[in-house]
Design a protein around this motif. Structure first.
Motif, short mmCIF file in Angstrom:
data_model
loop_
_atom_site.label_atom_id
_atom_site.label_comp_id
_atom_site.label_asym_id
_atom_site.label_seq_id
_atom_site.Cartn_x
_atom_site.Cartn_y
_atom_site.Cartn_z
N TYR A 244 0.85 -1.19 0.00
CA TYR A 244 0.00 0.00 0.00
C TYR A 244 0.88 1.24 0.00
O TYR A 244 1.73 1.43 0.88
N GLU A 245 0.70 2.08 -1.00
CA GLU A 245 1.53 3.28 -1.15
C GLU A 245 0.96 4.43 -0.32
O GLU A 245 -0.05 5.02 -0.69
N ALA A 246 1.59 4.70 0.80
CA ALA A 246 1.18 5.83 1.63
C ALA A 246 1.94 7.06 1.15
O ALA A 246 2.93 7.50 1.75
N GLU A 247 1.47 7.60 0.04
CA GLU A 247 2.16 8.69 -0.63
C GLU A 247 1.15 9.66 -1.19
O GLU A 247 -0.03 9.33 -1.37
N GLN A 248 1.59 10.90 -1.51
CA GLN A 248 0.70 11.95 -1.98
C GLN A 248 0.47 11.93 -3.48
O GLN A 248 -0.34 12.69 -3.99
#
Length: 255
Positions: A244-248
């Motif tokens: 899961y990409e916890a990015e903006q």
């Protein structure tokens, strides 16, 4: 509450920074949390702030025996373990062409070997209790490539993606889940100190180019903590094996 009430969770590297924010969020959602760090004073201070739903343990994850010891500490404190957050990690800079075997081995010992050993110790405990468990491993966006001064760090985080998928594939029939957060640029006191050592002025985190942070600021520890709580909770079940990409911003196909 979202299925975390009463659960006992070990969060590595949780006496400060993102790990502390994770512990704080989990306690707020009703969980019991084992606070881990290397410094006894920092661990004791975190436990004092977060209250009776927490206990503390110290140990250097560069030492292989620490993984089992902190899982055992969780069992001793709470009588059970329902979740593991592999959060602890290091990110020293390196220079291509100057990588030493010692630098590589130390990075992988903490960032890659320790999460596996912690996962294996937790899995043994999950199996002993014949109950489902959840593992959340903190990776990094750098796992996909990384900067030239973070080559070994990026490699260490890339390996965790394979580990997470492998664990999920193997453990699914036992209802033990494993997922990973690939975390983007997040503010911590350590990151602040690193950036200032590299020439950034105080307050740099509020003036980040939009190319690197579309919102105009980098993420905060409590924002990462919210995602962690979801992936540990029953609300995310039965999903497993996800990176899961916890990015903006989108990682793939970014213009």
């Amino acid at each position: 509450m979202r299925g975390l009430a009463g659960k006992a969770i070990l969060v590595t590297g949780s006496s400060t920074g993102i790990g502390y924010a994770m512990a704080e969020r989990l306690v707020a959602e009703g969980a019991k949390v084992l606070i881990h760090g290397r410094d006894r004073g920092e661990v004791d201070a975190a436990v004092a702030r977060l209250g009776p739903a927490t206990a503390g343990a110290t140990g250097d994850l560069a030492e292989p025996e620490t993984a089992q010891a902190i899982v055992d500490a969780t069992l001793a404190a709470f009588g059970r373990i329902d979740g593991l957050v592999n959060n602890a990690g290091i990110y020293p800079r390196g220079i291509l062409g100057e990588t030493t075997a010692a630098f590589f081995d130390h990075m992988f010992a903490i960032n890659t070997r320790a999460p596996l050993l912690c996962a294996e110790a937790a899995i043994r405990a999950f199996r002993a209790w014949k109950s489902p468990g959840a593992i959340v491993t903190v990776g990094s966006i750098n796992a996909y490539c990384g900067l030239s001064n973070l080559t070994v760090y990026s490699m260490s985080k890339g390996a965790l993606m394979t580990m997470t998928r492998n664990l999920a594939n193997t453990l699914g029939p036992e209802r033990i889940r494993a997922n990973q957060l690939n975390v983007g640029w997040t503010w911590t006191a350590n990151e602040d100190a690193t950036q200032q050592r590299e020439g950034q002025p105080p307050g740099w985190q509020n003036h980040v180019p939009l190319r690197h942070a579309p919102t105009g600021r980098i993420m905060q520890p409590e924002e990462i903590a919210a995602h962690t709580a979801f992936w540990l909770s029953d609300d995310s079940a039965p999903v497993s094996g996800q990176i899961y990409e916890a990015e903006q911003f989108p990682v793939i196909g970014r213009g």
